[in-house]
Design an enzyme around this catalytic site. Structure first.
Site, short mmCIF file in Angstrom:
data_model
loop_
_atom_site.label_atom_id
_atom_site.label_comp_id
_atom_site.label_asym_id
_atom_site.label_seq_id
_atom_site.Cartn_x
_atom_site.Cartn_y
_atom_site.Cartn_z
N THR A 169 55.16 -7.71 0.57
CA THR A 169 56.13 -8.42 1.42
C THR A 169 55.42 -9.63 2.00
OG1 THR A 169 57.37 -6.44 1.98
CG2 THR A 169 57.36 -8.17 3.65
N GLY A 199 64.84 -2.04 4.56
CA GLY A 199 63.77 -1.70 5.50
C GLY A 199 63.83 -2.57 6.74
N GLY A 223 58.80 0.34 6.15
CA GLY A 223 59.91 -0.27 6.87
C GLY A 223 60.66 0.66 7.80
N1 ASP Z 1 58.45 -3.53 5.10
C1 ASP Z 1 58.96 -3.65 3.75
C2 ASP Z 1 60.12 -2.70 3.59
O1 ASP Z 1 60.07 -1.62 4.12
C3 ASP Z 1 57.95 -3.36 2.71
C4 ASP Z 1 56.61 -3.99 2.89
O2 ASP Z 1 56.34 -4.63 3.90
O3 ASP Z 1 55.78 -3.88 1.97
O4 ASP Z 1 61.04 -3.01 2.89
#
Ligand code: ASP
Length: 300
Positions: A169, A199, A223
């Site tokens: 991300t 997320g 998330g």
């Molecule tokens: N936070 C992101 C999600 O849960 C994933 C990530 O940060 O790698 O979609």
């Protein structure tokens, strides 16, 4: 008061072979955003440009090269917040937009704050953003990972399994010459996610937040846990009383772990242009530069 910019390229168990692409991709994105700030551009423009650079870089789980969902499609989420006005724009479950952060910007500039899926794509078309085929977002590497997941589905959610399931991300926080703070986050979400799963990344206050009075934040990691503690807002609020962003970032990640067993990372900048970051995963790709530093510092 100084200009400042910090980006992340995801927190998790980033494999050795992926370290250099993550670090260098984060560095390039920070340089792009920094160019805008040093030429008097706005924090909002710098954040958008830095995030676009990482969405276009297949090393990251955002835009092209994102993880595929369990049905083999890319579903993208993104958010952008303007600390000057508290305007916010977010999109989720978007499948046909190359740069969801650009769409989030259009939402921020509209009467809405959050559009999803087909409605977000209709809005994109109205705003002159080209719709593409989802296949254009799917890279051979991610198709291969998806096939492996299909043959051997990832273990159900747990704090232990999360770091290896998702990383890449992207996010950025910037402070411009006028003292305006902006923050943005963009993701393809967790690897092999359920269709429709969203997320923290597009949730204002969870995955992103900015307020000129205090500063801005972008989060990454598990998330569902980040959402439960509304991590970005928690961290920005904790910048009150001139607290050091480095200490605040550490405290925020400790809170995430202690309160909900969460794993992830956060980047922060305060309204004075001081930056901080923290993570409790094996790695987090990040890059930053503040006034007087000369060159972008990047690590993973
Ligand atoms: N936070 C992101 C999600 O849960 C994933 C990530 O940060 O790698 O979609």
């Amino acid at each position: 008061m100084g200009i400042a910019l910090i980006v992340h390229g995801g927190a998790g168990a980033i494999e050795d072979h992926a370290v250099a692409p993550h670090r260098e991709g984060a560095r390039r994105a920070a340089q792009i955003g920094w160019q805008i700030l040093t030429h008097g551009g706005s924090a909002l423009d710098a954040v958008e440009a830095a995030v676009i650079a990482m969405e276009d870089d297949p090393a990251f789980d955002a835009g092209v090269g994102s993880f595929l969902n369990c049905e083999g499609q890319v579903e993208l989420d993104a958010s952008l917040t303007d600390g000057r006005t508290l305007d916010a724009g977010a999109v989720a479950g978007v499948q046909r937009v190359r740069n969801p952060i650009v769409l989030a910007r259009r939402v921020l500039e509209s009467e809405h704050t959050f559009l999803i899926a087909r409605g977000a794509e209709q809005f994109a078309q109205e705003k002159g953003i080209a719709l593409i085929d989802n296949a254009e977002l799917r890279t051979p590497e991610q198709i291969e990972i998806w096939k492996q997941c299909r043959a051997n589905p990832p273990a159900p959610r747990s704090a232990q399994s999360i770091p290896i399931r998702g990383y890449g991300t992207v996010g950025c926080v910037a402070v411009d010459r006028a003292g305006n703070v902006a923050a943005g986050t963009s993701t393809g979400g967790m690897k092999f996610k359920r269709v429709g799963r969203v997320g923290d990344s597009p949730l204002i206050g969870a995955g992103v937040y900015a307020d000129n009075a205090l500063g801005g934040a972008s989060a990454t990691g598990w998330g569902e846990a980040i959402t439960r503690v509304v991590l970005a807002k928690f961290a920005v609020d904790a910048l009150a009383n001139d607290r050091d962003p480095r200490a605040v970032a550490r405290a925020a990640i400790e809170h995430l772990a202690r309160r909900v067993g969460g794993t992830g990372g956060i980047i922060l900048a305060d309204a004075r242009g001081r930056i901080g970051f923290a993570f409790n995963t094996p790695r987090m790709a990040r890059a930053s530069i503040v006034e007087g530093m000369g060159e972008v510092e990047a690590d993973c």
